[in-house]
Design a protein around this motif. Structure first.
Motif, PDB file in Angstrom:
ATOM      1  N   ASP A  80       0.817  -1.209   0.000  1.00  0.00           N
ATOM      2  CA  ASP A  80       0.000   0.000   0.000  1.00  0.00           C
ATOM      3  C   ASP A  80       0.853   1.262   0.000  1.00  0.00           C
ATOM      4  OD1 ASP A  80      -1.847   2.055   1.926  1.00  0.00           O
ATOM      5  OD2 ASP A  80      -2.843   1.024   0.277  1.00  0.00           O
ATOM      6  N   SER A  81       2.025   1.192   0.661  1.00  0.00           N
ATOM      7  CA  SER A  81       2.889   2.368   0.719  1.00  0.00           C
ATOM      8  C   SER A  81       3.411   2.767  -0.643  1.00  0.00           C
ATOM      9  CB  SER A  81       4.062   2.106   1.669  1.00  0.00           C
ATOM     10  OG  SER A  81       4.822   0.996   1.203  1.00  0.00           O
ATOM     11  N   ALA A  82       3.437   1.802  -1.592  1.00  0.00           N
ATOM     12  CA  ALA A  82       3.929   2.099  -2.926  1.00  0.00           C
ATOM     13  C   ALA A  82       2.812   2.460  -3.890  1.00  0.00           C
ATOM     14  CB  ALA A  82       4.695   0.884  -3.464  1.00  0.00           C
ATOM     15  N   ALA A  83       1.560   2.376  -3.431  1.00  0.00           N
ATOM     16  CA  ALA A  83       0.421   2.617  -4.307  1.00  0.00           C
ATOM     17  C   ALA A  83       0.172   4.110  -4.464  1.00  0.00           C
ATOM     18  CB  ALA A  83      -0.825   1.942  -3.750  1.00  0.00           C
ATOM     19  N   PRO A  84      -0.378   4.520  -5.608  1.00  0.00           N
ATOM     20  CA  PRO A  84      -0.761   5.924  -5.768  1.00  0.00           C
ATOM     21  C   PRO A  84      -1.894   6.286  -4.822  1.00  0.00           C
ATOM     22  CG  PRO A  84      -1.512   4.612  -7.633  1.00  0.00           C
ATOM     23  CD  PRO A  84      -0.666   3.710  -6.789  1.00  0.00           C
ATOM     24  N   PRO A  85      -2.146   7.569  -4.617  1.00  0.00           N
ATOM     25  CA  PRO A  85      -3.175   7.963  -3.651  1.00  0.00           C
ATOM     26  C   PRO A  85      -4.579   7.555  -4.097  1.00  0.00           C
ATOM     27  CG  PRO A  85      -2.319   9.865  -4.848  1.00  0.00           C
ATOM     28  CD  PRO A  85      -1.440   8.716  -5.203  1.00  0.00           C
ATOM     29  N   VAL A  86      -5.433   7.389  -3.110  1.00  0.00           N
ATOM     30  CA  VAL A  86      -6.842   7.075  -3.356  1.00  0.00           C
ATOM     31  C   VAL A  86      -7.506   8.270  -4.048  1.00  0.00           C
ATOM     32  CG1 VAL A  86      -9.056   6.663  -2.203  1.00  0.00           C
ATOM     33  CG2 VAL A  86      -6.993   5.471  -1.432  1.00  0.00           C
ATOM     34  N   ILE A  87      -8.425   7.980  -4.975  1.00  0.00           N
ATOM     35  CA  ILE A  87      -9.143   9.033  -5.694  1.00  0.00           C
ATOM     36  C   ILE A  87     -10.159   9.688  -4.755  1.00  0.00           C
ATOM     37  CG2 ILE A  87     -10.753   9.491  -7.579  1.00  0.00           C
ATOM     38  CD1 ILE A  87      -9.404   7.248  -9.135  1.00  0.00           C
ATOM     39  N   LEU A  88     -10.153  11.015  -4.726  1.00  0.00           N
ATOM     40  CA  LEU A  88     -11.118  11.801  -3.965  1.00  0.00           C
ATOM     41  C   LEU A  88     -12.093  12.459  -4.940  1.00  0.00           C
ATOM     42  CD1 LEU A  88      -8.669  13.650  -1.519  1.00  0.00           C
ATOM     43  CD2 LEU A  88      -9.774  11.426  -1.189  1.00  0.00           C
ATOM     44  N   GLY A  89     -13.115  13.085  -4.394  1.00  0.00           N
ATOM     45  CA  GLY A  89     -14.050  13.816  -5.243  1.00  0.00           C
ATOM     46  C   GLY A  89     -13.422  15.013  -5.935  1.00  0.00           C
ATOM     47  N   THR A  90     -12.272  15.434  -5.450  1.00  0.00           N
ATOM     48  CA  THR A  90     -11.544  16.550  -6.053  1.00  0.00           C
ATOM     49  C   THR A  90     -10.432  16.095  -6.981  1.00  0.00           C
ATOM     50  OG1 THR A  90     -10.145  16.613  -4.072  1.00  0.00           O
ATOM     51  CG2 THR A  90     -12.024  18.124  -4.140  1.00  0.00           C
ATOM     52  N   THR A  91     -10.303  14.775  -7.190  1.00  0.00           N
ATOM     53  CA  THR A  91      -9.230  14.243  -8.036  1.00  0.00           C
ATOM     54  C   THR A  91      -9.664  14.273  -9.492  1.00  0.00           C
ATOM     55  OG1 THR A  91      -8.579  12.788  -6.219  1.00  0.00           O
ATOM     56  CG2 THR A  91      -7.625  12.337  -8.373  1.00  0.00           C
ATOM     57  N   GLY A  92      -9.590  15.417 -10.107  1.00  0.00           N
ATOM     58  CA  GLY A  92      -9.918  15.524 -11.519  1.00  0.00           C
ATOM     59  C   GLY A  92     -11.375  15.813 -11.795  1.00  0.00           C
ATOM     60  N   PRO A  93     -11.687  16.128 -13.045  1.00  0.00           N
ATOM     61  CA  PRO A  93     -13.044  16.557 -13.392  1.00  0.00           C
ATOM     62  C   PRO A  93     -14.091  15.451 -13.346  1.00  0.00           C
ATOM     63  CG  PRO A  93     -11.643  16.424 -15.355  1.00  0.00           C
ATOM     64  CD  PRO A  93     -10.737  16.233 -14.168  1.00  0.00           C
ATOM     65  N   PHE A  94     -13.703  14.201 -13.591  1.00  0.00           N
ATOM     66  CA  PHE A  94     -14.736  13.164 -13.663  1.00  0.00           C
ATOM     67  C   PHE A  94     -15.357  12.855 -12.306  1.00  0.00           C
ATOM     68  CE2 PHE A  94     -16.338   8.785 -14.005  1.00  0.00           C
ATOM     69  CZ  PHE A  94     -17.270   8.987 -15.013  1.00  0.00           C
ATOM     70  N   PRO A  95     -14.573  12.555 -11.256  1.00  0.00           N
ATOM     71  CA  PRO A  95     -15.217  12.345  -9.951  1.00  0.00           C
ATOM     72  C   PRO A  95     -16.024  13.555  -9.493  1.00  0.00           C
ATOM     73  CG  PRO A  95     -12.949  11.577  -9.900  1.00  0.00           C
ATOM     74  CD  PRO A  95     -13.122  12.320 -11.192  1.00  0.00           C
ATOM     75  N   HIS A  96     -15.512  14.753  -9.748  1.00  0.00           N
ATOM     76  CA  HIS A  96     -16.237  15.961  -9.349  1.00  0.00           C
ATOM     77  C   HIS A  96     -17.583  16.045 -10.058  1.00  0.00           C
ATOM     78  CE1 HIS A  96     -17.302  20.244  -9.152  1.00  0.00           C
ATOM     79  NE2 HIS A  96     -16.616  20.265  -8.022  1.00  0.00           N
ATOM     80  N   SER A  97     -17.598  15.704 -11.351  1.00  0.00           N
ATOM     81  CA  SER A  97     -18.847  15.802 -12.112  1.00  0.00           C
ATOM     82  C   SER A  97     -19.883  14.792 -11.624  1.00  0.00           C
ATOM     83  CB  SER A  97     -18.581  15.599 -13.608  1.00  0.00           C
ATOM     84  OG  SER A  97     -18.247  14.256 -13.900  1.00  0.00           O
ATOM     85  N   VAL A  98     -19.430  13.626 -11.172  1.00  0.00           N
ATOM     86  CA  VAL A  98     -20.372  12.634 -10.650  1.00  0.00           C
ATOM     87  C   VAL A  98     -21.063  13.172  -9.404  1.00  0.00           C
ATOM     88  CG1 VAL A  98     -20.557  10.369  -9.551  1.00  0.00           C
ATOM     89  CG2 VAL A  98     -19.213  10.632 -11.636  1.00  0.00           C
ATOM     90  N   LEU A  99     -20.273  13.743  -8.489  1.00  0.00           N
ATOM     91  CA  LEU A  99     -20.847  14.259  -7.244  1.00  0.00           C
ATOM     92  C   LEU A  99     -21.676  15.518  -7.485  1.00  0.00           C
ATOM     93  CD1 LEU A  99     -17.779  13.811  -4.850  1.00  0.00           C
ATOM     94  CD2 LEU A  99     -19.756  12.310  -5.100  1.00  0.00           C
ATOM     95  N   ALA A 100     -21.202  16.401  -8.359  1.00  0.00           N
ATOM     96  CA  ALA A 100     -21.852  17.703  -8.531  1.00  0.00           C
ATOM     97  C   ALA A 100     -22.985  17.680  -9.549  1.00  0.00           C
ATOM     98  CB  ALA A 100     -20.808  18.745  -8.958  1.00  0.00           C
ATOM     99  N   GLU A 101     -22.965  16.755 -10.495  1.00  0.00           N
ATOM    100  CA  GLU A 101     -23.951  16.754 -11.574  1.00  0.00           C
ATOM    101  C   GLU A 101     -24.771  15.460 -11.644  1.00  0.00           C
ATOM    102  OE1 GLU A 101     -21.824  17.634 -15.165  1.00  0.00           O
ATOM    103  OE2 GLU A 101     -20.689  19.266 -14.227  1.00  0.00           O
ATOM    104  N   ARG A 102     -24.091  14.316 -11.625  1.00  0.00           N
ATOM    105  CA  ARG A 102     -24.830  13.058 -11.769  1.00  0.00           C
ATOM    106  C   ARG A 102     -25.736  12.801 -10.572  1.00  0.00           C
ATOM    107  NH1 ARG A 102     -21.734   7.529 -13.025  1.00  0.00           N
ATOM    108  NH2 ARG A 102     -21.050   8.816 -14.786  1.00  0.00           N
TER     109      ARG A 102
END
Length: 392
Positions: A3-25
């Motif tokens: 896990d220490s070598a893994a990239p960070p977990v995606i948040l709602g602020t990680t790029g436009p797609f997650p944000h659009s799901v929370l804000a629009e979908r």
């Protein structure tokens, strides 16, 4: 991969797609549900409050008595609820906030509360409309002409059925079918794993995706490739179109009432359920906002005993490999090495998470489409890890 070598977990602020799901979908889904039933004033108020809260407010606890609330059955407190209360929906892991949105939506419509709306699926009208669509008739009619390549046809039917995702299409700019392409194909490694044992299939969507999943199971039982199948579905409505036991029954009735070869597949499934060769499982962890690496021991043991476990769809893929911004060339075998048995993924790409691509494939896709290929639902994959084993 540690896990220490893994990239960070995606948040709602990680790029436009997650944000659009929370804000629009999610707001679009609330409006669709609000109009789908003649809900009363109390439910309208609760839906309006959720609409405001998920767009501008912070995460709130579950109401008293609801599953997962203090003093009530359920696992939401164990699944991180206490740690996230009071935080913005956009600032917690995206997988968690998406899942909690659907849990709160069920509260708003009275799904868990005693009364006339208890147990009424708020997404059922959308699911039934798709199951009854002319496209379903056309797909079932094609079963009459499969020819000698039924293995490939039914595997690809299950794969491409994943485009029938109501949550994805409710908020899409257009819902027409698009040209689709495989970005990874390990199907040659899948078939040797099916040699008479148990298949676990972790289902994704109901309707036009669940039907081809069931057809694949019927074919594998009929041909003896598997002796038994376990179909994992959700214990309650989730992500708009995710399959529940009620959706399995609707799909079975649709098949048995169809003309031609489809009815034969339906009879096979009906008989298999009656004699125990096909069982339906609705484990509570199926609705958890967590990766499958954190699944409980009973579920791990069930997957460990299977000849193969197939994870269907985008959400299950995110939960299988971890909802992180992996470099696309990260080997699928590495991110599933923890899994307790052979595992495969059949998935149409509808989010940023992707592993197992060659460098040439990634470069060609980026050059042709930019980032759109990751989320548009126009590309798919079949990935297999035949040697996965439990991490110690």
């Amino acid at each position: 991969m540690p896990d220490s070598a893994a990239p960070p977990v995606i948040l709602g602020t990680t790029g436009p797609f997650p944000h659009s799901v929370l804000a629009e979908r999610h707001p679009a889904i609330i409006r669709q549900v609000r109009d789908a039933f003649p809900y009363g004033p109390g439910q309208h108020r609760a839906l309006d409050a959720l609409l405001h809260n998920c767009a501008e407010g912070v995460i709130e606890p579950l109401s008293g008595g609801a599953p997962g609330a203090p003093g009530a059955p359920g696992d939401w407190r164990g699944w991180g609820l206490d740690a996230h209360v009071g935080r913005s929906w956009f600032d917690v892991p995206w997988l968690w906030s998406e899942s909690y949105f659907y849990r709160r939506l069920l509260d708003a419509v009275g799904y868990f509360a005693p009364g006339p709306w208890q147990g009424i699926d708020p997404f059922r009208p959308f699911k039934l409309a798709e199951l009854d669509a002319k496209e379903t008739d056309e797909e079932l009619a094609a079963l009459d002409d499969l020819g000698g390549d039924a293995d490939r046809a039914l595997l690809h039917g299950s794969l491409w059925g994943n485009r029938a995702d109501l949550g994805f299409r409710l908020s899409a700019a257009e819902s027409g079918e698009a040209v689709a392409a495989l970005v990874a194909d390990d199907s040659a490694a899948l078939w040797p794993l099916l040699h008479g044992g148990t298949l676990c299939l972790v289902a994704d969507n109901a309707g036009r995706e669940l039907v081809p999943d069931l057809l694949l199971i019927a074919h594998l039982l009929d041909t003896g490739r598997v002796a038994r199948a376990v179909l994992h579905v959700k214990p309650y409505p989730y992500y708009v179109s995710d399959a529940t036991t009620a959706d399995v029954l609707d799909a079975l009735r649709r098949l048995t009432a169809a003309p031609g070869a489809a009815a034969g597949y339906g009879r096979t499934l009906w008989s298999a359920m009656a004699d125990g060769r096909l069982t339906v499982r609705a484990h509570p962890f199926s609705c958890a906002p967590l990766p499958y690496a954190e699944m409980p021991g009973d579920l791990r043991a069930e997957f460990a005993s299977a000849a193969l476990t197939i994870f269907k769809g985008d959400l299950n893929y995110r939960r299988l490999v971890g909802d992180r911004l992996w470099p696309p060339t990260t080997p699928f075998a590495d991110v599933t090495a923890w899994f307790p048995g052979p595992v495969a993924a059949l998935r149409t790409l509808k989010s940023d998470v992707i592993t197992g691509l060659s460098a040439d494939t990634e470069a060609a896709l980026d050059a042709a489409e930019g980032e759109r290929w990751r989320t548009a639902g126009t590309h798919a994959l079949i990935q297999v890890n035949p040697g996965a084993s439990a991490a110690t």
